[in-house]
Each structure stands twice: as C-alpha cells, then as structure tokens.
Scaffold this active site. Structure first.
Site, short mmCIF file in Angstrom:
data_model
loop_
_atom_site.label_atom_id
_atom_site.label_comp_id
_atom_site.label_asym_id
_atom_site.label_seq_id
_atom_site.Cartn_x
_atom_site.Cartn_y
_atom_site.Cartn_z
N GLN A 237 57.68 12.13 47.80
CA GLN A 237 58.82 11.99 46.89
C GLN A 237 58.38 11.45 45.53
OE1 GLN A 237 61.62 10.44 50.47
NE2 GLN A 237 62.56 10.21 48.46
N ARG A 384 68.77 7.30 51.58
CA ARG A 384 69.90 7.78 50.77
C ARG A 384 70.69 6.62 50.20
NH1 ARG A 384 72.31 13.57 51.91
NH2 ARG A 384 73.15 13.89 49.85
N CYS A 385 69.96 5.70 49.62
CA CYS A 385 70.62 4.55 49.01
C CYS A 385 69.67 3.91 48.03
CB CYS A 385 71.07 3.58 50.09
SG CYS A 385 70.19 2.05 50.25
N GLU A 760 73.41 9.58 46.73
CA GLU A 760 73.53 8.67 47.86
C GLU A 760 74.93 8.09 48.02
OE1 GLU A 760 70.37 6.51 46.26
OE2 GLU A 760 71.62 4.88 45.55
#
Ligand code: CDP
Length: 806
Positions: A237, A384-385, A760
């Site tokens: 990522q 996802r945060c 997110e």
C-alpha cells in the site's frame, strides 16, 4: 459562435470531470481477468519460498533440524534465524519503533509465528519440505488476555526488553507494557464528573478482527548481483516507504532498490507494514542470485498478518439532567500482540484515538491508553480507518446511547442536543483537533426525515407492547449513529512515519497533442484511483479524463509519497494533483497570452480554454496550448508542460455521516435480521458519486461483518480458533443487507477542491449503527450494553441473561 457551437456546459460534460459518474477505467481489465497481480508475475529461474510456522503460542525453540527438509528434491536452501544473523537480519524494525523477529530467535511468541523459510524450485517442493523441518519446542505458559498482561506473575512475553525501562511515551509500567499515551485535560474532565448530574460508565470492547483482503500478502524479490540492484514486486500500500525501510534494513542503497506494486486485490491496512516473508524472499534472492516468490495462504494471512482493533475501552460520560454532555473520560488497554508492529504515525501510538469526543460539543475530555504485549500476532492496523478512529467512533456512539437510555431521552434527540453546531466551525475539540467544516444538524435531520424516524419509534413502541403481552417473540431495534472522521494524514507537523514527514505528491506531464500522464505516490487497492485522479485533472485543465493515464505503484517513476491508507489519497494526493494542475495552468495562461498578444490578466478560464475577457471568440484551447508548449513558448520560457507538487496539508479533513438502521431480533434463535440501513455521508466535494457509492457499499458490508460476527478468537492456550473462512465470518451477497445511501455536501475550506476522504467512513459509522440497533432492541428490558460481535449465539445469550427463555 453559431447554434452548433457547444456551450460551456456541453464542453464540461464531455470532459467527465469532477461530479461525473464516470465508469471505472480499471474495470475493463479486472472484469476480463486481465489484471496484473503479483502472483501473475513469473520470472525466468524463479524460486518459491514457504514458511515453517510455530504450532505453539509461547515456547522456547530448543533445536531446529533442517536436514530432512533440505534433502527433498527441488529444495535449494532452508533459512533460519541463525542464517539471518550472518547478514544481521534476524530481527527487523517495526513501524512503531519496536523490533520484531523475522524468524524465531530463541522463542516463539504467538501461534503460527515464522520459524524457518524453505526455498525450492517449485511451490509444491517448498510446501513438502516445510512439513519436514523438525523443531523442538519447550512450551511456556502463555497469555492472550490483555487485561491480565500487566498483572503480577503474567508470563513475560518479551525477554529481549526486560531491562528496558522506558516505552515510546514514558516509563514502562510492567514488563508486558509497551506505551502509555494520554490526551485532553484530566483535571478539567475530573471536575466535570464531580459536578455532573448524571454519569455512565461501561467497558466497551472492540474485538480483534482482520482486514482480510481477498488477495493475501505476497512478493517477488529479484536481486541482480552484477548491478547490485534489488527489484521487489509486492502487495504494497506504501511502495516508497517499503523502499526506504528496505534500504535501511538491508543497507542496499535506496537508488538501487526498485519497488513495484502492481494491481492489488484489497488492502484495508493489511498491506502497509513489512512482513517476515518479504525479508526472507529478499535474503533468499541475494543468497541464490535468483528471483524468489513468496505467497501467503489464507490461514497465514488471517493468523499472522496485521490485525485490527483489540481495544478494551473503559468509557465514562458526564451530563446534565436535561441532556447536555459535560465531560468524558476513557481508559483503554490496547492489545498489540507479541511485537508492537502497529501502523500509526510515529507520534500517535494509539493513532488518532483522541477523536473519541466524536461529533459532540464536550467541554472537557481526557483519555489514556496503555499498550500491552500478549501472545497474539502483531499488527494493529487502521483497517479501513484512520489510525484507531473506528474504535473511538464505536466507543463514543455506544456511550451516547447508554447515556440517552439513562436519561430517558431518545438517542437521536440526545445527539441533536449535543452535536457541534454549524456556526461553531472551524471547531476545536477538547482534545485540540480542529474540525475543518460540518453541518451536522442538517445531516442528522435529513437522515431522520428520510427514514421517517418518528414513525419507526411509534412502530417499535407498539411492538414492545405486543412483546410484553406475549404476542410476538421478535424485538425491533433502531440504530442511530453520527460519526466524525479525521482523514488525510497528514500535516507533516503532526504526522511522520519513522521520521518521514507525511505529505504526498503528484507529477503531471501534458504531451504535445494534449493528452497526459499523472504519476502519484499513492497506490490504489481497488478504490478506482485511475478513474478519479483523471477526473480532477479533467476539471482543472479542461482535458478529457479519457486522455489522462494515471500511474501509481512504481518507485522509479512516481514522486515520493507515503501511500494509500486511512482515506488519505483524496485529502492529500487529490490536493497534490489539483495543485500540480494549477502550476500547469499558470504556464498555459502565459503561453495563451503570448499567442493572443494580450496581458495574462486579460484572459479568463472557460472549461477547457483561456479566452480574452469581453471577447470570447478569441481563445486558445488547452490542446492548442499543449502543442504550443513544445514549439511556441514565449521568449525566455522553458518549453514543455509539466509540473510536480508535494502537498503538505494544512490540516486533516473531517468527513462525517448520519446512519440509521432497523433490525428485528428473534429472541429464541438470536437471529438478527437487518430490515433497513440508511447511510448519509458528507465527504465534501464529490469527485465521482458512483465510486463513492461503491466505497460506501463495500465499507458497510465490512462493518456488517465486524458488528455481526467477526472476531479473531484465541483459546486460553493461545490457539487461534478462527484462522479460516470456515470459522471467521466473511459476509457474502447472501447475508449482506440492502444499503440506502444519501449525502450532503460541506466542502473542506482548506482543500484545493474542497474534497474530504470517504473510503473508510462507512466502516467507522456502520459498526456503531449496527451495534446500537441490536442494543436498542433489548434496551427497554433494562439491558445497557451487549458486546460485539452480535452473532446468533451472543444475541441468544443476551436474551437468556434477561430471562427471556424462562
Ligand atoms: O485513500 P483511499 O483511496 O482509500 O480513500 P479516499 O481518498 O476516500 O478515496 C476513495 C475513492 O473515492 C477514490 O477513488 C476517490 O477518488 C473517491 N472519492 C471521491 O470520488 N470523492 C471524494 N470526496 C472522496 C473520495
């Protein structure tokens, strides 16, 4: 101009710029199975690596015998910690400033920990040989309960740190203590509690779960001995960070490392950090002089790579009797597993957890987080945060419901009383965050009207009465959640990773014929960046989005960037893209002025051209200006039309949302049926509404999984009992509810195009909305808090405890 001349609006529509539901360009290859993933890469002479893993959660490693494995036909070598010590790589630094064993060195600290690495001519030979590596273990007592980690006599997890008295943020309290971190004003919060009319206190647990991307982690390392260069393809990522950290660890000069992240099948934070498999593949390639591929299987991914959450939050809220919040305190134990490999900005060992005052106007607030070691896998990523925002949002949203229940006020009304008001923005929270913009009441009221909230409460009242009369065994729950996110790490004054300031970048080159390429330091894992960055350029430069190639994931070509996670791509690289466009546009304006023989100031921008003010027939389109940039620039100006921008955001962006759900709970089976789920999101300026909707659907589905069934569970001996999709709940289309989406638009005042992140938000807001709905179903029976996940068994047990099966 004649009737056939397209209007500005018609020309703008053709560009497919911001606001357009442009179809995802990357899907053309994905839906045809023509994506280019790491496992599609097959290099001549490539070898395969596979890891031997520990069956024990805590054990001394007495002896490793590799002879039988080495004798398997096709096996080239077997690497252990002893081998890695010869190149000083038995341990590696983590993103959180800790160190982590690459392969077991003396002890294993969690089940499935990496013990040895087999390299073979085929994947099958490597797998066969893994079975034949003989390891002698002496089992040790283990601890997987973070609440017991700092008790007397708890097993010492990290013997290597036993003499280390200081943690990242002060003294270590215990040999299993990692860090203490606090924020807010303790004295002010304590004073608010002393004066409070009403207080609540609850232990709110966000269980350990896993990002479980569809594609597991993998890499191919290829070391060229002649050039002394390493090329590393992988599911990264943050490719540039991998290159820098790889150089620091391996001592290979950074310019001799090429990191390439091709297509990635989901990341969600799981693919930010460095794993043993990567290091072993690199060492194996250096040793053998051949490319080495390492591919993780599902069990390895679920049981050893970066998990998420595992926060134990002792939460308190103080309020006046008429329902105004006056203070909050939260003491949290964070379980980081055996090594602190948490992916956070360095200054924030508990991430951005201090956004825990949420969307409410708390005059006083304080939080303290202690991180501890246990015999579990390391990690602690922002699944996802944005660095622990999800934990914070869950905690405050449950606590707000619990307080509303105690006060006897409707949860939506209680929120409306305490939401930060529009005129308070920019708003500084009790923790010091500066919320950039918001219109919370409009969002909440729109959500309530869209769901006909009053009618739902009336229906629920009638059903509760019917339940009490014994006419039904079903309970209706209404979940309300309002969340504020903090995304776009980050302002470099606040955020860095191992000392590298968190900015991001975009480089745009416009070719002579008016098409172009944009290269970025971020890396899409399915978010559609190839589609949306081109839309920003289309609007900014008046070039059709279809004429722009977007390229990410190659450290040789992209400018340095910190990668994609925590919904930072739009707030940071989206801004860099717009700013690079503006540099290009400024140069194009000078060329236009020269060509039209007017002063720069006499020109105005019109969708895709500069025209002379008051004389719109005289203009130069961006295509004409691109051509001119390569042969007709004003005297003294450099030819060419390109620009680069490194964007250091002045602040985070603060997206928000109002979610409402309706569930029906069968008290005899514990089944929870989701009847409706409505999600209103505000992410400022919307670049591509269709992609946003897709992001919301995906995030809500993940939230549904987490709230309703996911938990990485360990038994008392440290065995992970949920390491496959047979045991770990991953929702399919069959279970997934129908989503109703909506929006308001409150642009960010400091972002060049007013956009905030969105990826997110649905995970952050979705989890408390589900949990509040299930809890709300039982609230009228006196239940205050049922822990997640709300699977049938736990829901049935909650009903049982309330005496509903008597
Ligand atoms: O960093 P990440 O890409 O995961 O998150 P993001 O910045 O929230 O963007 C996710 C996707 O939604 C990207 O394709 C964005 O371009 C798109 N998006 C959008 O269209 N409008 C926004 N205001 C925010 C994101």
């Amino acid at each position: 101009m004649n009737d056939m001349t397209p209007t500005s609006a018609e020309r703008a529509a053709k560009l497919e710029g911001m606001g357009c539901k442009r179809k995802r360009v990357e899907d053309i290859r994905f839906v045809q199975g023509k994506g280019n993933y790491v496992d599609d890469l097959n290099l001549p002479g490539m070898l395969y690596g596979d890891l031997v893993r520990s069956p024990h959660a805590h054990a001394r490693v007495k002896k490793i015998d590799t002879a039988k494995a080495a004798a398997v036909p096709g096996v080239v070598a077997v690497i252990t910690a002893e081998t890695l010590k010869t190149v000083n790589l038995a341990w590696m630094p983590t993103l959180a400033g800790d160190v982590q064993m690459v392969l077991a060195d003396g002890k294993v600290l969690f089940q499935n920990q990496e013990v040895a690495f087999v390299i073979a001519e085929s994947r099958e030979a490597a797998a066969d040989a893994v079975e034949l590596v003989e390891v002698e273990y002496e089992a040790l007592p283990c601890n997987v309960d973070p609440l017991k980690a700092m008790t007397d006599g708890a097993p010492m997890i990290r013997e290597d740190l036993k003499d280390k008295t200081d943690g990242a943020h002060g003294k270590r309290k215990h040999y299993n203590h990692i860090f203490s971190w606090q924020a807010g004003d303790k004295a002010a919060a304590d004073a608010a509690f002393q004066k409070a009319d009403v207080t609540i206190r609850e232990m709110i647990v966000y269980p350990r779960c896993h990002p479980c991307p569809l594609e597991t982690c993998q890499c191919v390392a290829s070391f060229d001995k002649i050039k002394g260069e390493l090329t590393l393809w992988g599911t990264f990522q943050a490719p540039h960070v991998i290159r820098t950290v790889g150089s620091l660890i391996s001592k290979i000069p950074e310019h001799k490392i090429h990191v390439i992240a091709p297509d990635i099948g989901g990341g969600f934070g799981n693919k930010v950090g460095a794993y043993s498999g990567y290091i072993c593949a690199i060492v194996a390639s250096i040793v053998t002089g051949r490319p080495v591929k390492w591919t993780e299987d599902r069990i390895e991914n679920l049981s050893t790579t970066a998990f998420a959450r595992d926060f134990y939050m002792d939460m308190e809220i103080a309020a006046t009797r008429d329902g105004r919040v006056t203070g909050m305190r939260c003491y949290t134990i964070a379980d980081h597993g055996a090594f602190d490999a948490c992916a956070n900005a360095t200054k924030w060992p508990a991430g951005l957890f201090s956004i825990i005052s949420g969307s409410y106007d708390f005059p006083a607030a304080y939080c303290l987080v202690d991180g501890v070691y246990t015999n579990k896998a390391p990690g602690g990523v922002a699944y996802r945060c944005s660095f622990r925002v999800t934990e914070a949002a869950y905690c405050i949203e449950r606590a707000m419901d619990i307080m509303a229940q105690k006060l006897g006020i409707d949860p939506a009304e209680f929120r409306l009383k305490n939401l930060i008001r529009r005129e308070q923005f920019p708003y500084t929270s009790a923790f010091g965050w500066q919320y950039d913009s918001g219109d919370y009441h409009t969002a909440m009221n729109k959500a309530m009207e869209s769901m006909n909230y009053k009618k739902l409460r009336a229906e629920q009242k009638a059903k509760r009465e019917a339940f009490k009369r014994g006419e039904t065994r079903e309970l209706m729950g209404i979940g309300v959640a309002f969340f504020t996110e903090i995304v776009g790490a980050g302002p470099s004054r606040a955020c860095d990773i191992l000392g590298i300031a968190m900015f991001d970048s975009a480089e745009i080159r416009i070719h002579p014929t008016g098409s172009g390429i944009c290269r970025l330091g971020t890396k899409s894992q399915g978010q559609g960046h190839e589609t949306t960055y081109a839309q920003i350029i289309a609007t900014e430069l008046g070039i059709p989005a279809d004429s722009i190639t977007v390229e990410e994931g190659n450290t040789d070509t992209a400018p340095y960037g910190l990668g994609t996670y925590g919904s930072r791509s739009t707030p940071v690289s989206g801004a860099a893209t717009a700013m690079a466009c503006r540099k290009i546009k400024a140069k194009a304006q000078m060329i236009a002025a020269y060509m039209l023989e007017v002063h720069d100031d006499d020109l105005e921008w019109d969708v895709d051209r500069f025209r002379v003010k008051g004389n719109p027939e005289r203009f130069k389109t961006m295509t004409e200006l691109a051509w001119a940039a390569y042969h007709e620039v004003p005297p003294g100006m450099e030819p060419g039309l390109e620009a680069i921008n490194y964007y250091d955001p002045p602040n985070f962006t603060y997206p928000f949302g109002a979610y409402i759900s309706v569930v029906d709970v069968d008290v005899d089976t514990g089944t929870v049926k989701v009847r409706r789920f409505y999600a209103l999101d505000d992410c400022g300026t919307r670049i591509n509404p269709m992609i946003i909707e897709g992001q919301i659907h995906g995030g809500l589905t993940e939230a549904f999984g987490i709230a309703m069934g996911q938990e990485l569970h360990y038994d008392a001996d440290g065995n992970i009992t949920t390491a496959s999709f047979m045991d770990y709940f991953l929702p399919t289309a069959v279970e997934t509810p129908h989503w109703e989406t909506d929006w308001t638009t409150t642009p960010s005042p400091h972002h060049p195009i007013g956009a905030k992140g969105v990826g997110e938000s649905p995970n952050v807001g979705g989890v408390p909305c589900f949990s509040n709905a299930v809890n709300d179903a039982f609230a009228f029976l006196g239940s205050t808090h049922i822990q997640m996940p709300h699977d049938n068994w736990r829901t049935w047990t909650a009903a049982d405890k309330l005496g509903l099966h008597a």
